[in-house]
Structures are given as structure tokens and as C-alpha cells.
Design a protein around this motif. Structure first.
Motif, PDB file in Angstrom:
ATOM      1  N   THR A 226      48.799  42.830  26.347  1.00  0.00           N
ATOM      2  CA  THR A 226      48.510  42.128  27.594  1.00  0.00           C
ATOM      3  C   THR A 226      49.816  41.862  28.330  1.00  0.00           C
ATOM      4  OG1 THR A 226      46.607  41.036  26.570  1.00  0.00           O
ATOM      5  CG2 THR A 226      47.425  40.098  28.622  1.00  0.00           C
ATOM      6  N   THR A 227      49.819  42.140  29.636  1.00  0.00           N
ATOM      7  CA  THR A 227      51.001  41.883  30.464  1.00  0.00           C
ATOM      8  C   THR A 227      50.570  41.193  31.742  1.00  0.00           C
ATOM      9  OG1 THR A 227      52.147  43.842  29.605  1.00  0.00           O
ATOM     10  CG2 THR A 227      52.973  42.905  31.665  1.00  0.00           C
ATOM     11  N   LEU A 228      51.276  40.138  32.092  1.00  0.00           N
ATOM     12  CA  LEU A 228      51.036  39.405  33.326  1.00  0.00           C
ATOM     13  C   LEU A 228      52.396  39.074  33.923  1.00  0.00           C
ATOM     14  CD1 LEU A 228      48.974  38.012  35.194  1.00  0.00           C
ATOM     15  CD2 LEU A 228      49.221  35.961  33.785  1.00  0.00           C
ATOM     16  N   LEU A 229      52.672  39.629  35.118  1.00  0.00           N
ATOM     17  CA  LEU A 229      53.968  39.443  35.769  1.00  0.00           C
ATOM     18  C   LEU A 229      53.742  39.051  37.215  1.00  0.00           C
ATOM     19  CD1 LEU A 229      57.088  39.699  35.765  1.00  0.00           C
ATOM     20  CD2 LEU A 229      56.787  42.105  36.402  1.00  0.00           C
ATOM     21  N   GLY A 230      54.411  38.001  37.638  1.00  0.00           N
ATOM     22  CA  GLY A 230      54.319  37.572  39.028  1.00  0.00           C
ATOM     23  C   GLY A 230      55.681  37.185  39.567  1.00  0.00           C
ATOM     24  N   PHE A 239      46.072  45.254  30.609  1.00  0.00           N
ATOM     25  CA  PHE A 239      45.411  44.957  29.340  1.00  0.00           C
ATOM     26  C   PHE A 239      45.053  46.279  28.689  1.00  0.00           C
ATOM     27  CE2 PHE A 239      41.646  44.240  26.727  1.00  0.00           C
ATOM     28  CZ  PHE A 239      42.062  43.170  25.941  1.00  0.00           C
ATOM     29  N   GLU A 240      45.387  46.423  27.390  1.00  0.00           N
ATOM     30  CA  GLU A 240      45.117  47.683  26.694  1.00  0.00           C
ATOM     31  C   GLU A 240      44.766  47.409  25.237  1.00  0.00           C
ATOM     32  OE1 GLU A 240      47.083  52.119  26.001  1.00  0.00           O
ATOM     33  OE2 GLU A 240      48.376  50.421  26.472  1.00  0.00           O
ATOM     34  N   MET A 241      43.804  48.192  24.716  1.00  0.00           N
ATOM     35  CA  MET A 241      43.451  48.166  23.305  1.00  0.00           C
ATOM     36  C   MET A 241      43.481  49.597  22.791  1.00  0.00           C
ATOM     37  SD  MET A 241      40.161  46.461  21.349  1.00  0.00           S
ATOM     38  CE  MET A 241      38.946  47.460  22.221  1.00  0.00           C
ATOM     39  N   LYS A 242      44.216  49.834  21.695  1.00  0.00           N
ATOM     40  CA  LYS A 242      44.367  51.193  21.187  1.00  0.00           C
ATOM     41  C   LYS A 242      44.411  51.181  19.665  1.00  0.00           C
ATOM     42  CE  LYS A 242      49.379  50.865  21.875  1.00  0.00           C
ATOM     43  NZ  LYS A 242      50.551  51.428  22.587  1.00  0.00           N
ATOM     44  N   ARG A 244      45.637  53.858  16.202  1.00  0.00           N
ATOM     45  CA  ARG A 244      46.880  54.576  15.888  1.00  0.00           C
ATOM     46  C   ARG A 244      47.019  55.877  16.663  1.00  0.00           C
ATOM     47  NH1 ARG A 244      46.714  53.960   9.245  1.00  0.00           N
ATOM     48  NH2 ARG A 244      47.102  51.690   9.180  1.00  0.00           N
ATOM     49  N   ARG A 245      45.902  56.436  17.135  1.00  0.00           N
ATOM     50  CA  ARG A 245      45.945  57.761  17.754  1.00  0.00           C
ATOM     51  C   ARG A 245      45.857  57.728  19.271  1.00  0.00           C
ATOM     52  NH1 ARG A 245      42.816  57.653  13.442  1.00  0.00           N
ATOM     53  NH2 ARG A 245      40.972  57.293  14.713  1.00  0.00           N
ATOM     54  N   GLU A 246      45.046  56.828  19.815  1.00  0.00           N
ATOM     55  CA  GLU A 246      44.815  56.871  21.249  1.00  0.00           C
ATOM     56  C   GLU A 246      44.412  55.506  21.774  1.00  0.00           C
ATOM     57  OE1 GLU A 246      41.526  59.377  22.124  1.00  0.00           O
ATOM     58  OE2 GLU A 246      40.172  58.360  20.739  1.00  0.00           O
ATOM     59  N   SER A 247      44.430  55.404  23.097  1.00  0.00           N
ATOM     60  CA  SER A 247      43.993  54.196  23.777  1.00  0.00           C
ATOM     61  C   SER A 247      42.470  54.174  23.856  1.00  0.00           C
ATOM     62  CB  SER A 247      44.599  54.139  25.181  1.00  0.00           C
ATOM     63  OG  SER A 247      44.093  53.042  25.891  1.00  0.00           O
ATOM     64  N   LEU A 248      41.882  53.014  23.592  1.00  0.00           N
ATOM     65  CA  LEU A 248      40.432  52.857  23.659  1.00  0.00           C
ATOM     66  C   LEU A 248      39.987  52.213  24.970  1.00  0.00           C
ATOM     67  CD1 LEU A 248      39.792  51.533  20.043  1.00  0.00           C
ATOM     68  CD2 LEU A 248      39.734  53.900  20.855  1.00  0.00           C
ATOM     69  N   PHE A 249      40.836  51.378  25.520  1.00  0.00           N
ATOM     70  CA  PHE A 249      40.534  50.710  26.783  1.00  0.00           C
ATOM     71  C   PHE A 249      41.855  50.302  27.412  1.00  0.00           C
ATOM     72  CE2 PHE A 249      40.047  46.848  29.257  1.00  0.00           C
ATOM     73  CZ  PHE A 249      39.007  47.181  30.119  1.00  0.00           C
ATOM     74  N   ALA A 250      42.022  50.620  28.690  1.00  0.00           N
ATOM     75  CA  ALA A 250      43.274  50.276  29.366  1.00  0.00           C
ATOM     76  C   ALA A 250      42.997  49.972  30.832  1.00  0.00           C
ATOM     77  CB  ALA A 250      44.281  51.420  29.249  1.00  0.00           C
ATOM     78  N   PHE A 251      43.625  48.913  31.290  1.00  0.00           N
ATOM     79  CA  PHE A 251      43.561  48.562  32.705  1.00  0.00           C
ATOM     80  C   PHE A 251      44.948  48.112  33.137  1.00  0.00           C
ATOM     81  CE2 PHE A 251      43.449  45.306  35.968  1.00  0.00           C
ATOM     82  CZ  PHE A 251      42.753  45.953  36.976  1.00  0.00           C
ATOM     83  N   LYS A 252      45.364  48.604  34.325  1.00  0.00           N
ATOM     84  CA  LYS A 252      46.655  48.186  34.878  1.00  0.00           C
ATOM     85  C   LYS A 252      46.577  48.195  36.397  1.00  0.00           C
ATOM     86  CE  LYS A 252      51.640  48.992  34.687  1.00  0.00           C
ATOM     87  NZ  LYS A 252      52.734  49.834  34.140  1.00  0.00           N
ATOM     88  N   TRP A 253      47.020  47.100  36.968  1.00  0.00           N
ATOM     89  CA  TRP A 253      47.090  46.991  38.428  1.00  0.00           C
ATOM     90  C   TRP A 253      48.486  46.515  38.806  1.00  0.00           C
ATOM     91  CZ3 TRP A 253      47.607  42.276  41.254  1.00  0.00           C
ATOM     92  CH2 TRP A 253      47.579  42.457  42.653  1.00  0.00           C
ATOM     93  N   THR A 254      49.084  47.245  39.759  1.00  0.00           N
ATOM     94  CA  THR A 254      50.438  46.928  40.207  1.00  0.00           C
ATOM     95  C   THR A 254      50.452  46.843  41.723  1.00  0.00           C
ATOM     96  OG1 THR A 254      51.371  48.135  38.326  1.00  0.00           O
ATOM     97  CG2 THR A 254      52.871  47.615  40.133  1.00  0.00           C
ATOM     98  N   LEU A 444      41.216  35.184  31.016  1.00  0.00           N
ATOM     99  CA  LEU A 444      41.183  36.589  31.426  1.00  0.00           C
ATOM    100  C   LEU A 444      39.800  37.142  31.128  1.00  0.00           C
ATOM    101  CD1 LEU A 444      42.643  39.216  32.333  1.00  0.00           C
ATOM    102  CD2 LEU A 444      43.251  39.571  29.937  1.00  0.00           C
ATOM    103  N   ASP A 445      39.172  37.711  32.151  1.00  0.00           N
ATOM    104  CA  ASP A 445      37.808  38.249  32.028  1.00  0.00           C
ATOM    105  C   ASP A 445      37.802  39.675  32.560  1.00  0.00           C
ATOM    106  OD1 ASP A 445      35.136  38.854  32.022  1.00  0.00           O
ATOM    107  OD2 ASP A 445      34.480  36.996  32.944  1.00  0.00           O
ATOM    108  N   THR A 446      37.497  40.665  31.707  1.00  0.00           N
ATOM    109  CA  THR A 446      37.411  42.066  32.122  1.00  0.00           C
ATOM    110  C   THR A 446      36.005  42.586  31.866  1.00  0.00           C
ATOM    111  OG1 THR A 446      38.078  42.961  29.964  1.00  0.00           O
ATOM    112  CG2 THR A 446      39.840  42.398  31.517  1.00  0.00           C
TER     113      THR A 446
END
Length: 741
Positions: A226-230, A239-242, A244-254, A444-446
Motif C-alpha cells: 500500500t502506498t499513499l503520497l500527498g 494498492f497491490e496484492m501478489k 511469488r509469481r505474479e500480481s493478483l490485484f493492483a491499483f495505482k493512480w497518479t 481504504l475501500d476498493t
């Protein structure tokens, strides 16, 4: 001679302070330092006492109850309680109990901590002869400079495999923390969590980063980031969940901006769920120019994967639009169309633009209609509609919206695609961050939703919350999924709620109905006393996962500066759970008291209580001693209690009958001892105290042995004429003697 003295040896010693109560007209104790009771009947001897052994630096009491026959000890209970320190500073209460029954012996040690840096309870029960542990329980919290540790252990060998939970939080340096937590059942790891967390807060910058490795049951570890920068020129939410092999869920907004002559603002949105979709949407504003690009894939891991790529450029100065759209970017990247057109309708700026034109694709004419909405960087999108030569329509829509309604910021993305066969796919993604007040309080709600052409919905939602308030401290993590590869909806929720006088935690899993996996509950009274400690593992939910027999255990604990106690029972609400084990220790000033109890069966019947205890300490089980106890409430103020012992090794089967009556002005006691249930009384004791007026009373006490009176005493209590004396007692004593005296 006194025939009773030849039969019963009785010695009672009390050391304390007494005072006369003019309202009750009796002498009452105010402080007791020692109570000792010794008695012997034939070869049987009973010794019991309560002594205050130390004053400082720790107050201590010693209690002993021992039953002997000749030189052989039948049963003994030896307990020592020590109390030192001050409440909520450094208090510790330590109890050590030794129980011996025939050839079997047990030892229990427990400690209670009520300090500023250490709080909790420890209990251990062992068999000293075999060095065999029977029960171990621990619930402890410790803190020191930059470190917080919590530990819970429940171990009952032979009945329940050990359950252990431990968590640690260490501050490596300012703003950076290392977290470790683990939950084990026996040698099997149920839950493990560890990783770093960074938190920096200042008026100009907010930064929160966490990368936690989570492992549950036999599943492979997962990493949740989880990353939150302001800051003034850049905002990041990720927010990402992975595994050992791959990402299962990822969201990023910049969202970033550059101030200067060539002012530039860019927004990048990325949402990836490999089993469902990939969605990348970028938009940039450079003075009068707008650039929008889209890269999305539907079911990218399946055989029917489909990827779409497109971009749109709007040149505001030259009123020119260029666009490119590839509807099968992976399978046939050459199948695309390119638009080079002029804006034919526009508002006063490029916030709203509409482009109409004809497009030639592979020699075939297509008609295009494009609507672009990029007036506000916080809400942008486009709609594209293409009509083929056969008059079939292909439509696509993509948009995002940022809602900043303090204290909540929400980012919503929508993508809709309809092919020429009128099959529509729709994705909706939402991420909301709520600031709950204070530097560490956020929610945090996704949520991601996919609706297939046949109308079937697939949904994945996660909630993470941390809220520390003056009246309560709440931590919540929740995952709710429907569709995907699940036959039934699944919800997993873990929550902690700490408030004044109460500390609760639970983990709930829901398929057909909610089921608690594990929970704990600690209650503390306003004075700082621990009222109850309860911790449990819901074996109804976990038995299928753990593949072990289910068993229910419950317990209660209480500790204060003047009292401590603990109690265990299988299931208090189940009438078939028929035993209860516990103890209670109290002390006030110079007074001390220790009580232990073993009840079998447990019953809520207030008019009758009945139980049986078996003592198997002999080589042959046929020689075991069986004791039976029954108590019946005869009337509102009268209780009859019968106790008997039966064994093949005993020459007699003694029976004791005790009947007590307590009224407002009368107290009566009737005791009978028989060598067998049908034999006449061998020993009979009758005592009565009757208050005839506020300051007058009569009493009588009679002892019969083998139906012969051996001791009689009666008296009258009246006030004396002199003003300084309390009372005088007139006694009439009768001791019948044998013919030789």
C-alpha cells in the motif's frame, strides 16, 4: 473424665482484633492475621490454616488444608499468594498451588501483571512427579522504548493442541516500523504477517508505505503493498496484492503537475486483476493540447482474451484531432483504424469537443462519432461510436472521476465496450480513501465489478480501516468476493476494537452463514481490575480446515489488588458439559482467604445440587474411593446436605448429614455421623442460638455419642448493670460420666 476428648481432638487458634458491635450486640472481627484449625477422629486428622507470612516488600499469605490417616497423607492443598508493586505501575500477583490426592499430585502457578509496561496473566498446571504439563495459558502485553509485544498461548495437552498468537512492532528509525505477527495451532501455522511500514507526516507532505507478507494455512505467502503520497505537486494512491509469481490485484493512480511557462498536468490510472481485466487510462493537459490513451484487456488469462488500444490527441490551436483504435491489439494488431480530422463543433475551450468524420479502413468507409470530455482533470473521459459499412455499430466508453469531498477522496473508473454483435462488457472500479481524523487514522475501500454479456456479475471488494479515538481504537480488514472461481460468495473479516474497560478481537468467515474463526475479549473494571479474560477458537468453522476433532473450552479470570481468581469449564451453556475447575483468593488488610472448587456436574438448579467424585489412587481400580455429595434446600432458610464415602478398602461406609437453618433471630445446626447409611448415628451434634431481644439471647450445644449424651452446655446472654462492661454470660455445663468416674 470427658468422654468426648477421648474421641475427638479439636484445636482452633485465631489471631486477630475484635470489637463489640452495639447494633448487632455481638463481638465481630476487624482484622485477622491467622486462623488455624486442627482436629483428629481416631486415625483421621485434618489440618488447615491461613497465615499472613510477609508484609514487605511483597504481601504474602500461606494457606494449607491437609487430611491424613495415621502416617499416610490422603489429600492436601498448599497455596501461597504474593502481591507486590502498585496498581497500573508495576503490580504483580503470584499464586503457587500444590494439590496432593493419594499418589497423585498437581502444581499450579499463575501470575497477574498490572503495570504500565506489562499487563496480562500466566497460568501453568503440571504433574510434578512426571514433569507433565496439563494446562498452559498466557495473555500478555509488554512495551518498551520503540517496541510493543503481545502474546496469547492456550495449551491443554491431550485435549487441545497448543494455540499461540504473537505480535511485535519495532520502530527501526523515525517514521519506519517493522511488524511481525503469527498464529499457530500445534505445529501448523494458521496466519503469519511481517514486513516494514513507513509513515511520515508534515504540513507539506504525507507518506505512507507498507509491504506486508501474509501467509494463511497451507496457502503460499502473499505480499500486500500500500502506498499513499500527498504533496503540493504530486498525489499517489496504490494498492497491490501478489504471490511469488505474479500480481493478483493492483491499483495505482497518479496525479502530477508542473508549474511554469509550459504548464503540464498528467493523470495515470492503472487497475489490473489478471483473472478479469487490465485497465490503463492516461490523460495529459499541456496548455491547449489534450492527449488521452487507453489500453485495456478483457479476461487476459483465458483463451478468449481480447485487448483494445486507442489514443486521441486534440490540438486546440489548430482545431485538429488525430486518433487510433485497435480492437484486437494482440491477435491482429494491423486491424485498426486511424482518424485524422478537424473539430467540427466545440465549446469556447477544449473542455468539450465533438468530432464527426468518415474513416476508411481496408478500403471500406466507416463513420465515426467521438465525444471528448476533458474540461476538468478531476473528471474526464470519452465516448466513441463507429458504424460499419453493414450499418452495425461498435461502441466504447471510458471515464474516470475524482471526488474530493473531505474527509473522503474517491476515484471511480468506468469502461464499457459493445461489439458489433451487441455483446456488452462493463467494468467499474472504485477506490475511496477516508481521513478519519488524526495522523494515523484512515479507511481504504476498493471495489471492482465486472458484468458479462449474459448479465452475470463478478465482484471483489476490500476494506482496510484504522481509527484511534479517545473512547475507542478500531482496526478492520475485510475481503468480500463473488464470482471469479467461487461457487458461493466468500467474506473474510478481521477486526479489533479496544475501548475503556473492553478489548475485543475477532475473525469471521462467511459462506452460507457467518462463522467466527477466533476471537478474544478482555474486560477491565474502572478501578483497573481485570474482570474477565476470554479467548477462543471457533472449531465449528476451523475443523474442516484444520482436520482435527473439535472441542470447546471456556474460562474466566479476575484480578485486583484484593482479589484474584480463575475458572475453567467446557461449555457453561451446555448441560452435558459437566465439570468446572477453579480457585479464588482474597485478602484485605491482615485478612486472607483461599478457596478452590471442583464441581461435577455443573447445574443451574437452585433447589438441589448433587455430584459424585471418584478417587482412583490404588493399584486396583476396584479399590477406588467414591464420594457422593447432595445438597437440598428444604425451605427458604434451611439446607440439608448429605455426604458419603464408599470403597472396598474401607471397613465402613461413613455418611455425614448436615442440616443448617438461618433465620432473622435464630441459627441452628444439626450434624449426624453414621458408620453406614442404615446404621444409627454414631455421633450427633446439635447447636442453637436464639436472640430473644435486641440485647438478650439464649444458646444450647449438645453432643451425643452412640445415643448417649457426652457433652451439654446452655446459657443466657444478658446486659450487665455496670455501664462499662459489654455483657455477661451465664453457662450451665453438663458432662455425663461413666460408672467408673
Amino acid at each position: 473424665m470427658n468422654a468426648l476428648r477421648d474421641f475427638v481432638d479439636l484445636n482452633i487458634e485465631v489471631d486477630g482484633d475484635f470489637v463489640y458491635n452495639p447494633y448487632m450486640c455481638i463481638v465481630v472481627p476487624t482484622a485477622v492475621r491467622k486462623i488455624e484449625f486442627h482436629t483428629a477422629i481416631g486415625a483421621w486428622k485434618v489440618t488447615s490454616y491461613v497465615r499472613k507470612v510477609t508484609e514487605a516488600p511483597a504481601a504474602g499469605h500461606h494457606t494449607l488444608i491437609k487430611i491424613e490417616k495415621g502416617t499416610r497423607e490422603i489429600m492436601s492443598v498448599d497455596a501461597v499468594m504474593k502481591t507486590k508493586g502498585r496498581m497500573l505501575r508495576n503490580m504483580m500477583i503470584e499464586n503457587e498451588i500444590k494439590v496432593t490426592m493419594g499418589r497423585k499430585s498437581y502444581k499450579a502457578t499463575n501470575k497477574f501483571f498490572l503495570g504500565a509496561s506489562k499487563m496480562g496473566a500466566q497460568l501453568e498446571v503440571i504433574k510434578p512427579k512426571d514433569s507433565l504439563k496439563m494446562i498452559e495459558f498466557e495473555a500478555l502485553y509488554e512495551r518498551s522504548a520503540g517496541a510493543h509485544n503481545a502474546r496469547v498461548i492456550v495449551d491443554v495437552p491431550g485435549y487441545l493442541q497448543a494455540i499461540k498468537f504473537e505480535s511485535k512492532i519495532n520502530e527501526a528509525e523515525e517514521g519506519k516500523y517493522a511488524i511481525e505477527a503469527a498464529l499457530k495451532h500445534g505445529q501448523r501455522m494458521l496466519l503469519q504477517l511481517d514486513g516494514p511500514i513507513t509513515y511520515i507526516y508534515s504540513p507539506r507532505k504525507l507518506k505512507f508505505e507498507a509491504e506486508l507478507k501474509v501467509a494463511t494455512l497451507d496457502m503460499e505467502p502473499h505480499i500486500i503493498s500500500t502506498t499513499l503520497l500527498g504533496s503540493s505537486n504530486k498525489q499517489i494512491l496504490a494498492f497491490e496484492m501478489k504471490n511469488r509469481r505474479e500480481s493478483l490485484f493492483a491499483f495505482k493512480w497518479t496525479l502530477s503537475s508542473e508549474v511554469g511557462p509550459g504548464q503540464k498536468t498528467t493523470s495515470n490510472t492503472k487497475l489490473v486483476v489478471p483473472a478479469l481485466m487490465e485497465f490503463l487510462f492516461d490523460i495529459s493537459l499541456i496548455q491547449n493540447n489534450v492527449h488521452v490513451s487507453l489500453n485495456t484487456a478483457v479476461l487476459p488469462k483465458s483463451e478468449s482474451a481480447h485487448r483494445i488500444k486507442s489514443f486521441i490527441d486534440v490540438d486546440g490551436e489548430n482545431k485538429k484531432v488525430t486518433a487510433e483504435f485497435a480492437w484486437d491489439a494482440d491477435g491482429n494488431p494491423e486491424r485498426k483504424f486511424v482518424v485524422d480530422a478537424n473539430v467540427i463543433s466545440s465549446s469556447s475551450d477544449l473542455g468539450h469537443a465533438s468530432v464527426h468524420g468518415n474513416i476508411i479502413v481496408a478500403g471500406e468507409p466507416y463513420h465515426m462519432k467521438l465525444s471528448l470530455n476533458a474540461e476538468d482533470i478531476l473528471a474526464s473521459g470519452f465516448e466513441l461510436e463507429i458504424t460499419t459499412p453493414s450499418q452495425k455499430t461498435l461502441a466504447m466508453e471510458a471515464s474516470y472521476k475524482i471526488e474530493d469531498q473531505q474527509p473522503t477522496t474517491r476515484v471511480t473508473t468506468i469502461f464499457r465496450y459493445k461489439n458489433t454483435e451487441e455483446q456488452e462488457h462493463k467494468f467499474t472500479g472504485s477506490v475511496a480513501v477516508e481521513k478519519l481524523g488524526g495522523p494515523y487514522n484512515y479507511a481504504l475501500d476498493t471495489k471492482v465489478t465486472y458484468i458479462a454479456p449474459e448479465g452475470k456479475e463478478t465482484r471483489l471488494e476490500t476494506i482496510l480501516k484504522h481509527h484511534k479515538m479517545p473512547e475507542a481504537h478500531v482496526v478492520l480488514f475485510k475481503v468480500d468476493a463473488e464470482g471469479l472461481v467461487l461457487r458461493k460468495p466468500l467474506m473474510l473479516e478481521f477486526s479489533i476494537e479496544n475501548k475503556e474497560g473492553s478489548y475485543e478481537g475477532k475473525c469471521i468467515m462467511t459462506r452460507n452463514a457467518p462463522k467466527s474463526i477466533f476471537d478474544w475479549d478482555v474486560k477491565i473494571r474502572p478501578q483497573g481490575e481485570i474482570e474477565a479474560i476470554e479467548a477462543g477458537l471457533d472449531l465449528k468453522a476451523a475443523v474442516q480446515l484444520l482436520k482435527t476433532p473439535s472441542r470447546t473450552m471456556q474460562g474466566e479470570a479476575h484480578v485486583s489488588a484484593s482479589q484474584s481468581g480463575i475458572k475453567f469449564y467446557p461449555n457453561k451453556s451446555n448441560p452435558e458439559s459437566t465439570y468446572e475447575v477453579g480457585y479464588k483468593a482474597t485478602h484485605t488488610g491482615n485478612q486472607g482467604r483461599w478457596e478452590s472448587q471442583i464441581n461435577h456436574p455443573y447445574t443451574a438448579d437452585q433447589t438441589a445440587v448433587e455430584g459424585t467424585v471418584e478417587l482412583d489412587i490404588f493399584p486396583s481400580s476396584e479399590d477406588k474411593i467414591t464420594g457422593h455429595l447432595a445438597s437440598t434446600r428444604v425451605s427458604e432458610s434451611s439446607i440439608r446436605t448429605e455426604g458419603s464415602i464408599v470403597s472396598r478398602v474401607l471397613k465402613v461406609s461413613p455418611k455425614l448429614i448436615l442440616q443448617t437453618a438461618i433465620g432473622s433471630d435464630t441459627i441452628g445446626l444439626d450434624v449426624e455421623f453414621k458408620k453406614s447409611a442404615s446404621a444409627p448415628p454414631s455421633l450427633k451434634v446439635i447447636a442453637k442460638y436464639d436472640k430473644t431481644s435486641p440485647r438478650n439471647a439464649v444458646l444450647a450445644f449438645t453432643v451425643d455419642y452412640e445415643n448417649t449424651p457426652v457433652f451439654e452446655v446452655s446459657g443466657v446472654m444478658e446486659p450487665e448493670e455496670t455501664p462499662h462492661a459489654m455483657a455477661w454470660l451465664c453457662l450451665v455445663l453438663s458432662m455425663p460420666c461413666s460408672g467408673n468416674t
